[in-house]
Scaffold this motif. Structure first.
Motif, PDB file in Angstrom:
ATOM      1  N   LYS A  71       0.835  -1.198   0.000  1.00 53.55           N
ATOM      2  CA  LYS A  71       0.000   0.000   0.000  1.00 53.55           C
ATOM      3  C   LYS A  71       0.873   1.251   0.000  1.00 53.55           C
ATOM      4  O   LYS A  71       0.741   2.160   0.832  1.00 53.55           O
ATOM      5  N   HIS A  72       1.752   1.289  -0.963  1.00 51.86           N
ATOM      6  CA  HIS A  72       2.753   2.360  -1.035  1.00 51.86           C
ATOM      7  C   HIS A  72       2.923   2.805  -2.478  1.00 51.86           C
ATOM      8  O   HIS A  72       2.946   1.987  -3.398  1.00 51.86           O
ATOM      9  N   LEU A  73       3.012   4.110  -2.664  1.00 51.96           N
ATOM     10  CA  LEU A  73       3.375   4.611  -3.972  1.00 51.96           C
ATOM     11  C   LEU A  73       4.424   5.700  -3.836  1.00 51.96           C
ATOM     12  O   LEU A  73       4.602   6.279  -2.750  1.00 51.96           O
ATOM     13  N   SER A  74       5.152   5.889  -4.924  1.00 49.45           N
ATOM     14  CA  SER A  74       6.187   6.903  -4.902  1.00 49.45           C
ATOM     15  C   SER A  74       6.209   7.635  -6.238  1.00 49.45           C
ATOM     16  O   SER A  74       5.832   7.091  -7.267  1.00 49.45           O
ATOM     17  N   LEU A  75       6.656   8.868  -6.169  1.00 50.78           N
ATOM     18  CA  LEU A  75       6.811   9.709  -7.358  1.00 50.78           C
ATOM     19  C   LEU A  75       8.302   9.995  -7.512  1.00 50.78           C
ATOM     20  O   LEU A  75       8.931  10.485  -6.569  1.00 50.78           O
ATOM     21  N   HIS A  76       8.837   9.665  -8.675  1.00 49.25           N
ATOM     22  CA  HIS A  76      10.224   9.951  -8.973  1.00 49.25           C
ATOM     23  C   HIS A  76      10.298  11.075  -9.987  1.00 49.25           C
ATOM     24  O   HIS A  76       9.592  11.023 -11.019  1.00 49.25           O
ATOM     25  N   ILE A  77      11.136  12.042  -9.726  1.00 45.31           N
ATOM     26  CA  ILE A  77      11.345  13.148 -10.660  1.00 45.31           C
ATOM     27  C   ILE A  77      12.824  13.142 -11.037  1.00 45.31           C
ATOM     28  O   ILE A  77      13.700  13.294 -10.179  1.00 45.31           O
ATOM     29  N   VAL A  78      13.074  12.893 -12.336  1.00 49.75           N
ATOM     30  CA  VAL A  78      14.458  12.812 -12.798  1.00 49.75           C
ATOM     31  C   VAL A  78      14.607  13.503 -14.157  1.00 49.75           C
ATOM     32  O   VAL A  78      13.891  13.129 -15.087  1.00 49.75           O
ATOM     33  N   PRO A  79      15.517  14.457 -14.332  1.00 49.04           N
ATOM     34  CA  PRO A  79      16.271  15.095 -13.263  1.00 49.04           C
ATOM     35  C   PRO A  79      15.441  16.202 -12.611  1.00 49.04           C
ATOM     36  O   PRO A  79      14.573  16.797 -13.257  1.00 49.04           O
ATOM     37  N   SER A  80      15.711  16.481 -11.380  1.00 49.31           N
ATOM     38  CA  SER A  80      14.984  17.537 -10.687  1.00 49.31           C
ATOM     39  C   SER A  80      15.441  18.905 -11.185  1.00 49.31           C
ATOM     40  O   SER A  80      16.630  19.113 -11.473  1.00 49.31           O
ATOM     41  N   GLN A  81      14.479  19.819 -11.287  1.00 45.88           N
ATOM     42  CA  GLN A  81      14.761  21.171 -11.752  1.00 45.88           C
ATOM     43  C   GLN A  81      14.254  22.167 -10.709  1.00 45.88           C
ATOM     44  O   GLN A  81      13.304  21.875  -9.978  1.00 45.88           O
ATOM     45  N   PRO A  82      14.838  23.361 -10.663  1.00 47.74           N
ATOM     46  CA  PRO A  82      14.390  24.352  -9.669  1.00 47.74           C
ATOM     47  C   PRO A  82      12.895  24.645  -9.762  1.00 47.74           C
ATOM     48  O   PRO A  82      12.238  24.874  -8.748  1.00 47.74           O
TER      49      PRO A  82
END
Lengths: 113, 113
Positions: A71-82
């Motif tokens: 019961k877990h989700l995650s959001l990945h942001i690649v590459p991170s920007q300002p």
């Protein structure tokens, strides 16, 4: 009644690195999950969603992973920007007519130079 | 890109007064929602509306609240007799029939004094 929880109130990441935002839920009836981004004095902006029949959904720099058993989700942001600096909300719903969204408390992401 | 609009952006009212918050959803959307966010808390569902009637409402949405779609474009939230604890950001959202992504307006900040 914390059916959707985001345990990290804030996260700081360097520009160019990966940002990982986490979300847990308790209601096993939820079968559709969404991430929203919110800037101050604006409404939540839809980012990406995932159905419970999938374990991953990708859209450009954003990927959402779903682990139903945990019961877990995650959001990945690649590459991170300002410009990614904002508050990120996880939301969940039970699909059906006029499905209401149940939101988490949000994680404030700061992307530093 | 079509967007949800809300007026006014900020409303100040005295306790006991009636307020009407207005929203123009995205034109081809059929489901309409109101949410609120008290300062420092999470976004909470108030009510959903489809086919000119309420589909679902939360415990917050008591007899003091009402919604209406007076014409083909506007969607309103009325609070009959405001209380101090009604002070919050109120967000309108809309969605098309077959997806669950809800698109939010910029919000109305309601301050009850």
């Amino acid at each position: 009644d914390q059916q959707v929880k985001q345990n990290s109130p804030s996260l700081s990441v360097q520009e160019g690195r990966i940002s990982i935002l986490n979300c847990d839920y308790t209601n096993s009836m939820f079968d559709y999950f969404l991430w929203y981004k919110k800037y101050p004095a604006e409404g939540p902006t839809f980012l990406i969603s995932i159905s419970s029949i999938k374990d991953k959904n990708e859209d450009g720099r954003f990927t959402v992973f779903l682990n139903k058993s945990a019961k877990h989700l995650s959001l990945h942001i690649v590459p991170s920007q300002p410009g990614d600096s904002a508050v990120y909300f996880c939301a969940a719903t039970q699909t059906g007519t006029a499905s209401k969204l149940t939101f988490g408390t949000g994680t404030r992401l700061q992307v530093t130079l | 890109e079509p967007e949800v609009t809300q007026t006014p952006s900020h409303q100040v009212t005295q306790m006991g007064q009636e307020v009407i918050l207005r929203c123009v959803p995205i034109s081809n959307h059929l489901y309409f929602y109101w949410y609120r966010q008290i300062l420092g808390q999470k976004v909470e569902f108030l009510v959903s509306f489809y086919n000119n009637e309420i589909s679902e409402k939360s415990e917050i949405f008591d007899d003091q609240f009402s919604v209406e779609r007076p014409d083909g474009s506007n969607f309103t939230l009325k609070i009959r007799s405001t209380k101090l604890e009604d002070s919050a950001m109120y967000f309108c959202a809309s969605s098309v029939i077959r997806t669950y992504e809800q698109y939010f307006g910029p919000g109305t900040r309601l301050t009850v004094t």
